[in-house]
Design an enzyme around this catalytic site. Structure first.
Site, PDB file in Angstrom:
ATOM      1  N   GLU A 115       0.826  -1.207   0.000  1.00  0.00           N
ATOM      2  CA  GLU A 115       0.000   0.000   0.000  1.00  0.00           C
ATOM      3  C   GLU A 115       0.862   1.258   0.000  1.00  0.00           C
ATOM      4  O   GLU A 115       2.054   1.220   0.270  1.00  0.00           O
ATOM      5  CB  GLU A 115      -0.923   0.014   1.220  1.00  0.00           C
ATOM      6  CG  GLU A 115      -0.305  -0.423   2.532  1.00  0.00           C
ATOM      7  CD  GLU A 115       0.837   0.423   3.034  1.00  0.00           C
ATOM      8  OE1 GLU A 115       0.735   1.664   2.936  1.00  0.00           O
ATOM      9  OE2 GLU A 115       1.836  -0.124   3.534  1.00  0.00           O
ATOM     10  N   GLY A 167       6.676   0.105   3.825  1.00  0.00           N
ATOM     11  CA  GLY A 167       5.446  -0.166   3.077  1.00  0.00           C
ATOM     12  C   GLY A 167       5.774  -0.407   1.617  1.00  0.00           C
ATOM     13  O   GLY A 167       6.811  -0.978   1.282  1.00  0.00           O
ATOM     14  N   GLU A 168       4.846   0.004   0.739  1.00  0.00           N
ATOM     15  CA  GLU A 168       5.030  -0.139  -0.712  1.00  0.00           C
ATOM     16  C   GLU A 168       5.070  -1.595  -1.174  1.00  0.00           C
ATOM     17  O   GLU A 168       5.383  -1.857  -2.328  1.00  0.00           O
ATOM     18  CB  GLU A 168       6.329   0.530  -1.193  1.00  0.00           C
ATOM     19  CG  GLU A 168       6.461   1.993  -0.923  1.00  0.00           C
ATOM     20  CD  GLU A 168       7.784   2.568  -1.424  1.00  0.00           C
ATOM     21  OE1 GLU A 168       8.555   1.838  -2.094  1.00  0.00           O
ATOM     22  OE2 GLU A 168       8.045   3.743  -1.142  1.00  0.00           O
ATOM     23  N   GLY A 169       4.804  -2.554  -0.290  1.00  0.00           N
ATOM     24  CA  GLY A 169       4.944  -3.950  -0.676  1.00  0.00           C
ATOM     25  C   GLY A 169       6.378  -4.439  -0.660  1.00  0.00           C
ATOM     26  O   GLY A 169       6.662  -5.549  -1.133  1.00  0.00           O
TER      27      GLY A 169
END
Length: 340
Positions: free
Chosen positions: A165, A306-308
């Protein structure tokens, strides 16, 4: 599977949860039988062997492969950002989405390193959800529609889905959601997120306490998501549910992604059996959330981006596990004497 984002009320979501398939035990047995014949001592590859079994059980393939892995990043904005709960302004969400598209973010580099596909989903960035300290994030129709969007987002073919996300202030939303689902002192679920200072932490803690107090008495997991969630969290929950129905293994990223899928676990403790939790992040409450879910993270690298990114790193290990199991020779193939 075809689902209409405009026609998925909460009752239909509950029905889908009730229809979730279990693992393919025959595929797991096939992996175990082959593993016993591979040119290595039994159990010598440790968790890699467990990962091969997990892939087999949820893909239904006795010789599991990962040939079409995808990292899906869901991006959204939140009205609670106006309360000063983040070290960055809400405009950074769009700027980072543009950075993803240009290939300049950390997640782009990890995907290149591990040969992973990357999809970015802009969830109405110019229309933040309302401030959850003052009003509900969604009405039922919009929450359900956002979950359905997440379900449709995984269409098109993948054999390993990694969810991540992007959303300024979404650790505040995730903290409120986890407090609403699991209880405890709301402040216990609050951490520094992107690096907020002491004053910001006080504002963030107050925001989570106000949001949770506002929904006091709400116990239904979907209602808690509707009232305290955000678009990227609802979409991730939908994507993970769709993956289960499609028998696609999932890797969950960090704190915010874990909060999103905790909604499904609260609906049915079996709902996340097809999920691998990539890592425990440096956000303090992430470890507590994983314990509530009964999940052990694969990695502990002190990450909190985050960001995967954690999910993408874990995907590299999962791909290696599949390749080792599928590509290794058996004792008979290699002409190596087995255990007597």
């Amino acid at each position: 599977m075809s689902l209409s984002p405009s026609a998925l009320p909460f009752d239909d979501i509950r029905n889908l949860v009730r229809q979730m398939p279990g693992p393919d035990e025959d595929a797991v047995a096939e992996v175990r039988a082959r593993d016993a014949q591979l040119t290595k001592p039994a159990g010598s590859l440790g968790k890699l062997e467990d990962l091969a079994e997990w892939l087999a059980g949820w893909s239904g393939r006795g010789r599991p492969k990962v040939s079409r892995p995808v990292v899906a990043i869901f991006a959204a904005n939140h009205g609670v950002a106006d309360k000063g709960v983040s070290a960055f302004p809400a405009s950074v969400t769009r700027q980072m989405v543009e950075n993803f598209a240009a290939g300049g973010a950390a997640i782009n580099q990890i995907c290149i390193a591990h040969d992973l596909g990357l999809k970015i989903f802009d969830l109405a960035l110019d229309m933040p959800t309302p401030d959850i300290t003052e009003e509900d994030a969604f009405d039922e129709a919009n929450c359900a529609a956002t979950m359905a969007f997440g379900m449709e987002a995984v269409a098109g073919g993948t054999d390993l889905l990694c969810i991540g996300e992007m959303g300024i202030a979404n650790t505040t939303v995730a903290s409120a959601l986890l407090a609403g689902l699991f209880g405890g002192t709301p402040g216990d679920w609050v951490g520094p997120g992107t690096g907020v200072d002491a004053e910001g932490m006080a504002r963030k803690r107050a925001a989570v306490e106000q949001a949770v107090a506002r929904i006091e008495g709400t116990s239904d997991p979907l209602e808690i998501l509707r009232r305290l969630g955000g678009r990227e969290l609802a979409a991730m929950a939908g994507a993970v549910l769709a993956a289960r129905l499609q028998r696609t293994p999932v890797i969950v990223d960090g704190f915010v992604a874990t909060a999103a899928v905790a909604v499904l676990h609260a609906m049915d403790p079996r709902a996340l059996d097809h999920c691998l939790f990539a890592h425990v992040s440096a956000e303090p409450a992430h470890r507590m959330a994983l314990e509530k879910l009964g999940k052990e993270p694969l990695l502990d690298l002190g990450m909190r981006l985050g960001e995967g990114t954690g999910a993408a790193l874990a995907a590299g290990i999962v791909r290696a596990a599949a390749q080792v199991h599928d590509g290794m020779a058996t004792f008979a193939d290699a002409g190596v004497s087995g255990k007597g």
